[in-house]
Motif scaffolding. Structure first.
Motif, PDB file in Angstrom:
ATOM      1  N   THR A  47       1.160  -0.985  -0.053  1.00 14.87           N
ATOM      2  CA  THR A  47      -0.535   0.077   0.384  1.00 14.87           C
ATOM      3  C   THR A  47       0.857   1.343   0.063  1.00 14.87           C
ATOM      4  N   PHE A  48       0.004   2.506  -0.134  1.00 12.71           N
ATOM      5  CA  PHE A  48       0.804   3.724  -0.429  1.00 12.71           C
ATOM      6  C   PHE A  48       1.153   4.087   1.297  1.00 12.71           C
ATOM      7  N   ILE A  49       0.789   3.681   2.035  1.00 14.34           N
ATOM      8  CA  ILE A  49       1.274   4.093   3.749  1.00 14.34           C
ATOM      9  C   ILE A  49       2.763   2.867   3.650  1.00 14.34           C
ATOM     10  N   GLN A  50       2.427   1.918   3.207  1.00 12.16           N
ATOM     11  CA  GLN A  50       3.734   0.388   3.366  1.00 12.16           C
ATOM     12  C   GLN A  50       4.868   1.075   2.726  1.00 12.16           C
ATOM     13  N   GLU A  51       4.662   1.615   1.384  1.00  7.05           N
ATOM     14  CA  GLU A  51       6.123   2.626   0.832  1.00  7.05           C
ATOM     15  C   GLU A  51       6.335   3.268   1.428  1.00  7.05           C
ATOM     16  N   LEU A  52       5.599   4.483   2.068  1.00  7.19           N
ATOM     17  CA  LEU A  52       5.808   5.927   2.366  1.00  7.19           C
ATOM     18  C   LEU A  52       6.905   4.966   3.571  1.00  7.19           C
ATOM     19  N   LEU A  53       6.313   4.429   4.068  1.00  2.11           N
ATOM     20  CA  LEU A  53       7.288   3.361   5.562  1.00  2.11           C
ATOM     21  C   LEU A  53       7.734   2.456   5.152  1.00  2.11           C
ATOM     22  N   SER A  54       7.899   2.019   4.530  1.00  2.83           N
ATOM     23  CA  SER A  54       8.675   1.173   3.396  1.00  2.83           C
ATOM     24  C   SER A  54       9.368   0.047   4.748  1.00  2.83           C
ATOM     25  N   GLU A  55       7.899  -0.905   5.566  1.00  2.00           N
ATOM     26  CA  GLU A  55       8.236  -1.537   5.842  1.00  2.00           C
ATOM     27  C   GLU A  55       8.730  -2.624   5.902  1.00  2.00           C
ATOM     28  N   GLY A  56       9.491  -3.007   6.598  1.00  2.00           N
ATOM     29  CA  GLY A  56      11.300  -4.127   6.456  1.00  2.00           C
ATOM     30  C   GLY A  56      11.876  -3.864   5.201  1.00  2.00           C
ATOM     31  N   ASP A  57      12.691  -2.505   4.314  1.00  2.00           N
ATOM     32  CA  ASP A  57      13.250  -2.003   4.013  1.00  2.00           C
ATOM     33  C   ASP A  57      14.019  -1.044   4.935  1.00  2.00           C
ATOM     34  N   GLU A  58      14.699  -0.897   5.572  1.00  2.00           N
ATOM     35  CA  GLU A  58      15.754  -1.009   7.219  1.00  2.00           C
ATOM     36  C   GLU A  58      16.691  -0.453   6.790  1.00  2.00           C
ATOM     37  N   THR A  59      16.935  -0.602   5.524  1.00  2.00           N
ATOM     38  CA  THR A  59      18.360   0.842   5.134  1.00  2.00           C
ATOM     39  C   THR A  59      18.530   2.103   5.490  1.00  2.00           C
ATOM     40  N   GLU A  60      19.992   2.639   5.957  1.00  2.00           N
ATOM     41  CA  GLU A  60      20.002   3.641   6.589  1.00  2.00           C
ATOM     42  C   GLU A  60      19.480   4.847   6.035  1.00  2.00           C
ATOM     43  N   MET A  61      19.557   4.505   4.913  1.00  2.00           N
ATOM     44  CA  MET A  61      19.215   5.785   3.708  1.00  2.00           C
ATOM     45  C   MET A  61      18.299   5.646   3.742  1.00  2.00           C
ATOM     46  N   LYS A  62      17.150   4.493   3.572  1.00  4.58           N
ATOM     47  CA  LYS A  62      15.650   4.932   3.090  1.00  4.58           C
ATOM     48  C   LYS A  62      14.925   5.065   4.471  1.00  4.58           C
ATOM     49  N   MET A  63      15.737   4.880   5.828  1.00  4.20           N
ATOM     50  CA  MET A  63      15.487   5.663   7.253  1.00  4.20           C
ATOM     51  C   MET A  63      15.413   6.848   7.076  1.00  4.20           C
ATOM     52  N   GLN A  65      15.348   9.454   4.529  1.00  2.00           N
ATOM     53  CA  GLN A  65      14.151   9.467   3.411  1.00  2.00           C
ATOM     54  C   GLN A  65      13.227   9.878   4.020  1.00  2.00           C
ATOM     55  N   GLN A  66      12.430   8.457   4.406  1.00  2.00           N
ATOM     56  CA  GLN A  66      11.552   8.413   5.703  1.00  2.00           C
ATOM     57  C   GLN A  66      11.285  10.114   6.553  1.00  2.00           C
ATOM     58  N   GLN A  67      12.632   9.927   7.321  1.00  2.00           N
ATOM     59  CA  GLN A  67      12.429  10.986   8.633  1.00  2.00           C
ATOM     60  C   GLN A  67      12.085  12.436   7.947  1.00  2.00           C
ATOM     61  N   ALA A  68      12.963  12.751   6.961  1.00  2.00           N
ATOM     62  CA  ALA A  68      12.832  13.933   5.759  1.00  2.00           C
ATOM     63  C   ALA A  68      11.625  14.768   5.472  1.00  2.00           C
ATOM     64  N   VAL A  69      10.880  13.144   5.422  1.00  2.00           N
ATOM     65  CA  VAL A  69       9.495  12.932   4.525  1.00  2.00           C
ATOM     66  C   VAL A  69       8.615  13.453   5.286  1.00  2.00           C
ATOM     67  N   LEU A  70       8.872  13.003   6.426  1.00  2.00           N
ATOM     68  CA  LEU A  70       7.691  13.529   7.837  1.00  2.00           C
ATOM     69  C   LEU A  70       8.031  14.594   8.634  1.00  2.00           C
ATOM     70  N   ALA A  71       9.049  15.186   8.881  1.00  2.00           N
ATOM     71  CA  ALA A  71      10.063  16.436   9.047  1.00  2.00           C
ATOM     72  C   ALA A  71       9.487  17.251   8.281  1.00  2.00           C
ATOM     73  N   ALA A  72       9.335  16.841   7.074  1.00  4.02           N
ATOM     74  CA  ALA A  72       8.447  18.034   6.001  1.00  4.02           C
ATOM     75  C   ALA A  72       6.963  18.470   6.240  1.00  4.02           C
ATOM     76  N   LEU A  73       6.126  17.386   6.672  1.00  5.16           N
ATOM     77  CA  LEU A  73       4.548  17.888   6.607  1.00  5.16           C
ATOM     78  C   LEU A  73       4.336  18.608   8.089  1.00  5.16           C
TER      79      LEU A  73
END
Length: 106
Positions: A47-63, A65-73
């Motif tokens: 789902t979109f939320i799973q993609e946004l939060l990338s469940e199961g994909d815990e690479t440092e770069m991905k994390m 990116q997630q923090q940057a997207v959420l911080a911008a909201l």
């Protein structure tokens, strides 16, 4: 003439996509044409939320990116994303316990 006439001959009777293959399979299984079929796509698309939060994909770069997207909201949007993530997890059958209020400390 049978659909499957032997090796090297009659292996491909016609060309078509998945819809045509389903029609032929229903015909061979003697399923009425007015009956629908339920297609299951595995693995299930994320789902979109799973993609946004990338469940199961815990690479440092991905994390990061997630923090940057959420911080911008805005704060309200971040809260909404958290609730959407919880609701998304509940679709898979996970039990979730939520307090009947939203506590914010300023």
């Amino acid at each position: 003439m049978d659909r499957f006439t032997g090796i090297g001959e009659g292996l491909v009777d016609e060309f078509g996509g998945l819809d045509r293959a389903v029609e032929i399979a229903k015909d061979l299984a003697k399923i009425p044409k007015d009956k629908g079929v339920h297609r299951v796509i595995l693995p299930y698309p994320r789902t979109f939320i799973q993609e946004l939060l990338s469940e199961g994909d815990e690479t440092e770069m991905k994390m990061k990116q997630q923090q940057a997207v959420l911080a911008a909201l805005p704060e309200d949007a971040r809260r909404a994303v958290r609730y959407m993530a919880l609701l998304d997890r509940m679709k898979t059958g996970e039990s979730m316990l939520l307090m009947p209020f939203d506590l914010r400390i300023k």
